[in-house]
Design a protein around this motif. Sequence first.
Motif: not given
Length: 654
Positions: A485, A497-498, A542
Amino acid sequence: MRGQLAGLLEHEHAPLAVAQRASGVAGDTPLFTSFLNYRHNTVQDEDDGRDVVLDGVRLLFSRERSNYPLAVSVDDDGDEISLAVDAVTPVDPQAVGLLVRTAAQRLVDALEQGLAGGPDVPLSAVGVLDGAERRRVVSEWNDTAVDVPALSLPDLFEAQVARTPDAVAVVADGVEVSYAELDARANRLARLLIGRGVGPESVVAVVMERGVDMVVALLAVLKAGGAYLPIDPEYPADRIAFTLADAQAQSVLTGTELLSRLSGIEGVAHVPRVVVDDPAVAGWLTALDSTAPRVAERVLLPEHPAYVIYTSGSTGRPKGVVVEHRALVNFLAAMQGRFALDADDRLVAVTTIGFDIAGLELYLPLLAGARVVLAGRDTVRDPRALRELLLSAGATVVQATPSLWHAVVAGAGGADGVLSGIRVLVGGEALPGDLARTLAAEAPSVTNLYGPTETTIWSTARTVAEVRGGFSSIGGPIANTQVYVLDAGLHPVPVGVAGELYIAGAGLARGYLGRPGLSAERFVADPFGAGGRMYRTGDVARWNAEGDLEFVGRADDQVKVRGFRIELGEVEAVLAAHPRVVRAVAMVREDVAGDKRLVAYAVPVGDEGGDGALPGALSGFAAERLPGYMVPAAVVVLDGLPLMPNGKVDRRAL
């Protein structure tokens, strides 16, 4: 928007309630999600160094509280800095503090490097993860190495035939075929194809109705050393013509019932056809050797392509993904390691071969001595008929998209206990929380699977146990697969966190057929591996604290209506939360040029939509939970959502 809010607050001196309404942010959500307060504390008491608040008053203790979901306060006392973090669950204040501390240290290091004459470091390149956290998200959660045989799929299938020659391999339309018979028929057709020049790197299209002949044709192309190109007969004529031409198919395997359709498609006539059930072809096949082609007749290596499958392109031009035997074999080994199919298993296959997940339904059972039961096209479209087939076939494993599972469990009569003996596999679309809970309650096990075509069917998996919120986890990487990610600079983002999801490892496809530029754009260098590649999925995900991935949405799934950016998934989730709605889909329509409108389609519970009041109720329901610009201009109630042959929602039909 921030500038408008600042102007509203500074120049108009309006209360926050007014700013809240002007922002379009719903009243039950915070106007500001985070707060940073950096304070210079330069005046101190000479005796003990504490801050002087008022003359004659010494501060003994204080604690600040705010209604911000996340507040970070930095106190700069001149010779030291202290940090305080207040956060609302599930944000971990200690984790935030560690990120801030690491970022500050990395920033100081970069500044010192620049002042010492070293190269300037872009602010975006300043990392926020310390060594332990970076190792966790890059290495520890991607430690998936297992041994997989360096063989092709025909090698593995032929080994299974030798183990269980008399066991039933495929059932379709009441016809049962043993492993030995399936192998012999595929060998004869493979020899016919070899005699016509089919070999490694050649592409053979398979345009056939679902049945035993279709499975024979797929295996025959693989045994001949070629790559099969699966085409659903129901695809539009122009799509079939484009695919055959773009892939430069050497020949087409088809059946007599489809000859007239293929003959009517412009540009198809010049491609040689093999009509497998034609009496003349049947006669040729009978005269051929039924044993597997030998090395002298067929050179087939793990790096040769097994299939080419076309997916929709963002530009409207479909693109062919080339998947090699080694990637397919690694995937099947990973799935067998997870599901451990054996001779007692019966997998009911429901997916068109034009959708890559059909590869699991056909090959995983055939490499394990299990039985494949092919569901007919009409059966798949009729939830009641499909439920009856699952029962009569004694299904133990079934894979389908969420849309198809919705139809199975929400149709007339519901699931009727049909899933009580079935291991449920679900993927291809985001798995809604309500459906996940329903499936988990009905079936002995539910596995949520995720993966783009470019990384060979599925890349992550997660057993659905606890469903939190409106979605479930897509889990972690399968065998010999790595998932990252990352932010826009390809740096790992912190847990929670995306960021955009990238996939590396043994499952990566070779690339896009005949499109090196697009391949280079989507298959990029892996900065975490030794000279490998990773695929940029375009999906946003995430990590959670347990090391599982949570699917957030598409990086490009935003639409813009009247200047406002809208996440369609958010609109759909709100509408689907209504107690009278089973499923909802949102999309933007432009029925009048230049007039874009947000429209929602909803499937009601039972006959809940029959009174005509549901559209208005849903509009009001959405208006209470979404800003005005996200409320659909119209809500259309349907008995069911139209599905494409691959089981996904057909948005074009809507």
